[in-house]
Design an enzyme around this catalytic site. Structure first.
Site, PDB file in Angstrom:
ATOM      1  N   CYS A 133       0.814  -1.224   0.000  1.00 30.69           N
ATOM      2  CA  CYS A 133       0.000   0.000   0.000  1.00 30.69           C
ATOM      3  C   CYS A 133       0.844   1.270   0.000  1.00 30.69           C
ATOM      4  CB  CYS A 133      -0.977  -0.009   1.178  1.00 30.69           C
ATOM      5  SG  CYS A 133      -0.227   0.078   2.824  1.00 30.69           S
TER       6      CYS A 133
ATOM      7  N   HIS B 291      -2.655   1.242   6.982  1.00 31.23           N
ATOM      8  CA  HIS B 291      -2.981   1.165   5.553  1.00 31.23           C
ATOM      9  C   HIS B 291      -3.106   2.580   4.992  1.00 31.23           C
ATOM     10  CE1 HIS B 291      -4.287  -0.881   1.920  1.00 31.23           C
ATOM     11  NE2 HIS B 291      -5.306  -0.042   1.802  1.00 31.23           N
TER      12      HIS B 291
ATOM     13  N   HIS C 218      -5.797   1.940  -4.300  1.00 29.49           N
ATOM     14  CA  HIS C 218      -4.874   1.391  -3.305  1.00 29.49           C
ATOM     15  C   HIS C 218      -4.453  -0.027  -3.685  1.00 29.49           C
ATOM     16  CE1 HIS C 218      -7.995  -0.986  -0.678  1.00 29.49           C
ATOM     17  NE2 HIS C 218      -8.409  -0.921  -1.919  1.00 29.49           N
TER      18      HIS C 218
END
Length: 364
Positions: A278, A326, A338
């Site tokens: 990520c 994240h 993402h």
């Protein structure tokens, strides 16, 4: 890790082995053991004759979220240790170069001191002051007095420089030894994080293997429904009411890069070009736009300028979960791009489909 990083660390290892002999042996250093995560009770196997109930599949979905979240946290720890190791290796190489230059300078000063001693020997061993006292030439006396004063000043300066150079060499060696210990600690931290990542992913994969094909399809629907509920609730909260902010020039470039990576697999620790995690995706997207940002989602949250969710614009980074484990890039219209998790690919999803911690702006 790229070949450039490997080369830097290899060079640092070789150099430190050569230069730390100047430092006194230190106490052995060990990285603190990582705090083990509590192991949740196992989810009952759903591989049976009768299909799993929705409640059982929901328990599986929640367990998978926990496992992949733990893997994401460990991935951030791995990436942070990797980044620190690269910086420490570069510092070790820099210190090694200083030590080499210092040794060369010290050798030159010793050579000059030896030459001065040899010159005195050639004059019969008499110091300049004695030779001056024996002179009966007034002009020579005055000229010699000036030379003696200059010589004394030069000798004092040379001795001072030798002392400083020797002290610098000792300090450089101590600094290199300290950096080496920190590098070793980060290697251990990386190894621990790597093991945790692999363990959690393996657990998640094993859990999914127990599911029959029809159960996997239902599980996927449950995941989509959960994400859609979260997105609907977020939009319904008015978080984006009246938001018409456009991207900056750099932000638009970052968005173009990130969205162009759709379909590429998530791989923990990856920074492209074939796969990403990520924060690897967001950091590389902004690097392509000409701005270097921190490598990990936690560092991005800590170090970049925070903006209110209602004021975010395309290119801003959305940080998720209370531990900032994240990160995604906002692309407008309530959507983000993402790299979700292992087994998935870079994709566009609802920006509110996960719990939002906050928003940061790399080009504030």
């Amino acid at each position: 890790m790229g070949t450039g990083k490997r080369g830097l660390i290899t060079a640092a290892v070789a150099v430190v082995c050569a230069v730390t002999v100047l430092a006194a042996p230190g106490t052995a250093f060990a990285a603190p053991a990582p705090t083990p995560s509590p192991t949740p009770p196992p989810v009952a196997s759903v591989t049976r004759t009768a299909p799993a109930t929705n409640a059982e599949l929901e328990a599986v979905r929640q367990r998978l979220e926990e496992l992949y979240h733990d893997a994401a946290v460990a991935t951030d720890a791995y990436n942070a240790a990797e980044e620190k190791a690269e910086q420490q290796s570069a510092e070790i190489v820099s210190l090694a170069k200083k030590i080499v230059a210092g040794r060369e300078r010290l050798a030159e000063l010793k050579r000059r001191a030896g030459a001065a001693a040899a010159a005195q020997y050639r004059t019969g061993g008499l110091p300049p002051e004695a030779q001056l006292a024996l002179s009966d030439d007034p002009a020579a006396f005055l000229d010699g007095a000036g030379r003696i004063l200059q010589g004394e000043r030069a000798a004092k300066a040379m001795l001072g420089e030798m002392t400083r150079t020797q002290a610098d060499l000792v300090q450089y060696a101590k600094d290199a030894s300290a950096q080496w210990k920190r590098l070793e600690a980060n290697r251990k931290a990386k190894a621990a994080a790597r093991q945790k990542i692999k363990k959690r992913i393996a657990e998640a994969e094993e859990l999914q293997k127990r599911l029959q094909k029809e159960e996997k399809e239902r599980l996927a629907r449950l995941e989509r429904q959960a994400a859609q509920r979260a997105q609907t609730a977020w939009l319904g909260s008015g978080a984006l009411s009246g938001n018409t902010a456009g991207a900056s020039e750099q932000g638009a470039r970052a968005v173009r890069f990130a969205t162009a990576q759709q379909g590429k697999p998530y791989v923990w620790g990856a920074e492209g070009p074939g796969s990403y995690d990520c924060s690897g995706l967001t950091s590389q997207a902004w690097a392509s736009a000409g701005r270097v940002i921190p490598r990990t989602s936690q560092a991005q949250w800590d170090q970049l300028t925070r903006v209110d969710v209602e004021d975010m614009r395309p290119g801003d980074l959305i940080i998720y979960f209370p531990d900032a484990s994240h990160v995604a890039m906002y692309i407008g219209d309530g959507q983000m791009v993402h790299a979700p998790r292992p087994g998935r690919t870079v994709t566009v999803a609802g920006a509110g489909s996960m719990p939002i911690l906050g928003v940061v702006r790399p080009d504030a």
